[in-house]
Design an enzyme around this catalytic site. Structure first.
Site, PDB file in Angstrom:
ATOM      1  N   GLY A 182       0.824  -1.209   0.000  1.00  0.00           N
ATOM      2  CA  GLY A 182       0.000   0.000   0.000  1.00  0.00           C
ATOM      3  C   GLY A 182       0.850   1.246   0.000  1.00  0.00           C
ATOM      4  O   GLY A 182       2.054   1.193  -0.256  1.00  0.00           O
ATOM      5  N   ASN A 183       0.230   2.378   0.270  1.00  0.00           N
ATOM      6  CA  ASN A 183       0.977   3.628   0.362  1.00  0.00           C
ATOM      7  C   ASN A 183       0.387   4.465   1.481  1.00  0.00           C
ATOM      8  O   ASN A 183      -0.614   4.079   2.093  1.00  0.00           O
ATOM      9  CB  ASN A 183       0.963   4.358  -0.980  1.00  0.00           C
ATOM     10  N   ARG A 184       1.000   5.607   1.737  1.00  0.00           N
ATOM     11  CA  ARG A 184       0.635   6.369   2.940  1.00  0.00           C
ATOM     12  C   ARG A 184      -0.448   7.427   2.705  1.00  0.00           C
ATOM     13  O   ARG A 184      -0.707   8.249   3.573  1.00  0.00           O
ATOM     14  CB  ARG A 184       1.889   7.006   3.537  1.00  0.00           C
ATOM     15  N   SER A 185      -1.093   7.394   1.541  1.00  0.00           N
ATOM     16  CA  SER A 185      -2.105   8.432   1.293  1.00  0.00           C
ATOM     17  C   SER A 185      -3.307   8.253   2.231  1.00  0.00           C
ATOM     18  O   SER A 185      -3.836   7.153   2.369  1.00  0.00           O
ATOM     19  CB  SER A 185      -2.574   8.343  -0.165  1.00  0.00           C
TER      20      SER A 185
END
Ligand code: CTP
Length: 408
Positions: free
Chosen positions: A212-215
């Protein structure tokens, strides 16, 4: 606070609370100004208010029945229905007693339940004698309301009901209406249909893990809220948001880049503007394990084989219909301003967007924060705006560019 959801004509549902002070006669002017501005006004008057101003006057001016009694319309759950429907609640005049009730969150009358059942912006116009206004109890109550985001208009200083003068006189009706409408923002996106993606996609590795990513989705949600407030119809494609989606938007929840792409494609045809603020995974695992990957079965190191995901934004831009605006985002870790601009300009041209919002991200910048600092490039890569501040004001600045005739 929920963004207002005006109808197609930009008409807001305004609940006007009138409480029992002599300034109640001036509330007629408040109702009138909202009606003249084209809004749907529903008055909730306390018994005290109706001693100062007649129900027929209020009904004639607001063009709707006046509500007073908590025990009226019980079958339609009126004590909360009015608040739930409201785009804006204005209480004018608000007596010292009303200010205290609001601060304490009391729900003993129809106005109290309406306010508590609503997430609409609340504006109050206090009116009382100077001594009451300056009493520490009122001062503390007003501070409490302000800290909750309530807008206080006035009171003005001047001649009061008796021969005395000082602060306590209710603000003029036009001023109250102007201040209230300013909160819900300009209505320059009425009739526009905006599709926004927000959040961050997650690509599963096995039933319990993902890439995933940190958005957090904060900037995309701020855009959705701001667009709704300005009168647009909003569809929000939401990938793992860390914040609540605005109630007025149609929300489609997605998980992966492929799901996000499908949802965007399905809805792009009905949108005149598409904003891709989601952080979409660029790679996904070539295969997803059916069961949990066990470390004993893998050994000391694990190599993952990843494949590219489709570029959703470039696809939407390539398939855009005439007149449709496509807006992309670029989150970059480049520290050098000159180089950041070059990367952004190249990306704007490569993706075929009308606008590209470039922001810097890093270990402690961008993601999850409530503020942002962006530059906006046009499709040719020229800077058309630079702005920074909380994500709501950044959202409004981006929408200002959309509202301009140059970008259809
Ligand atoms: N985007 C997309 N589909 C992807 C990746 C990104 O639609 N698979 C969109 C994002 O929503 C954003 C824009 O493309 O609006 C730019 O994303 P970014 O990650 O900055 O650009 P990339 O094209 O992925 O390039 P790179 O990561 O190499 O900088």
């Amino acid at each position: 606070m929920t963004a207002p959801t005006p109808d197609a004509a930009g008409r807001l549902t305004v609940v006007l609370g009138i409480t029992g002070g002599i300034a109640a006669y001036k509330a007629v002017g408040v109702a009138r100004a909202f009606v003249v501005a084209g809004h749907d006004v529903h008055i909730v008057a306390t018994d005290g208010a109706l001693r100062f101003v007649g129900r027929p006057t209020l009904e004639a001016i607001s063009r709707n029945p006046v509500h007073t009694d908590l025990y009226e319309g019980v079958a339609e759950v009126r004590h909360v229905a009015l608040g739930q429907r409201a785009d804006l609640i204005v209480i004018a005049p608000a007596t010292a007693h009303t200010v205290a009730s609001l601060a304490a969150g009391l729900a003993g009358d129809l106005l109290g339940t309406t306010v508590l059942a609503s997430s609409a912006p609340l504006v109050i116009a206090p009116a009382m004698h100077t001594e009451m206004w300056e009493h520490p109890a009122t001062v503390a109550n007003i501070a409490t309301l302000r800290s909750r985001g309530v807008t206080i208009v006035g009171p003005e200083s001047g001649r009061l009901t008796g021969s005395d003068a000082g602060p306590g006189r209710m603000a003029e009706p036009e001023m109250i209406v102007e201040a209230a409408l300013a909160i819900v923002g300009p209505r320059d996106l009425v009739g526009r249909s905006i599709l926004i993606s927000a959040g961050g996609t997650r690509e599963p590795l096995d039933p319990v893990r993902f890439l995933g990513n940190r958005s957090s989705g904060r900037q995309g949600v701020a855009l959705a809220r701001a667009a709704l407030a300005r009168g647009a119809t909003v569809t929000l494609v939401a990938a793992h948001l860390e914040v609540d989606a605005p109630a007025g938007a149609t929300v489609i929840e997605v998980g992966t880049a492929a799901e996000l792409q499908a949802a965007m494609r399905d809805h792009a045809a009905q949108a005149d503007t598409v904003i891709m603020s989601a952080a979409v995974a660029d790679f996904r695992p070539v295969s997803v394990a059916d069961g949990k990957i066990k470390k004993d079965a893998v050994g000391e190191t694990l190599s993952l084989s990843l494949e590219r995901t489709p570029d959703v934004l470039a696809g939407l831009a390539a398939a855009r219909r005439p007149g449709q605006s496509i807006i992309g985002f670029a989150a970059e870790t480049e520290r050098d301003d000159e180089r950041l601009l070059q990367i952004g300009a190249e990306k704007a041209r490569r993706k075929g967007v009308d606008l590209l919002v470039v922001n810097r991200v890093g270990w402690s910048e961008g993601f999850g924060s409530s503020t942002n600092s962006v530059m906006v490039l046009d499709g040719a890569g020229s800077v058309v705006a630079r702005t920074e501040g909380d994500k709501t004001s950044v959202a409004h600045r981006i929408l200002d560019l959309l509202a301009q005739p140059r970008i259809p």
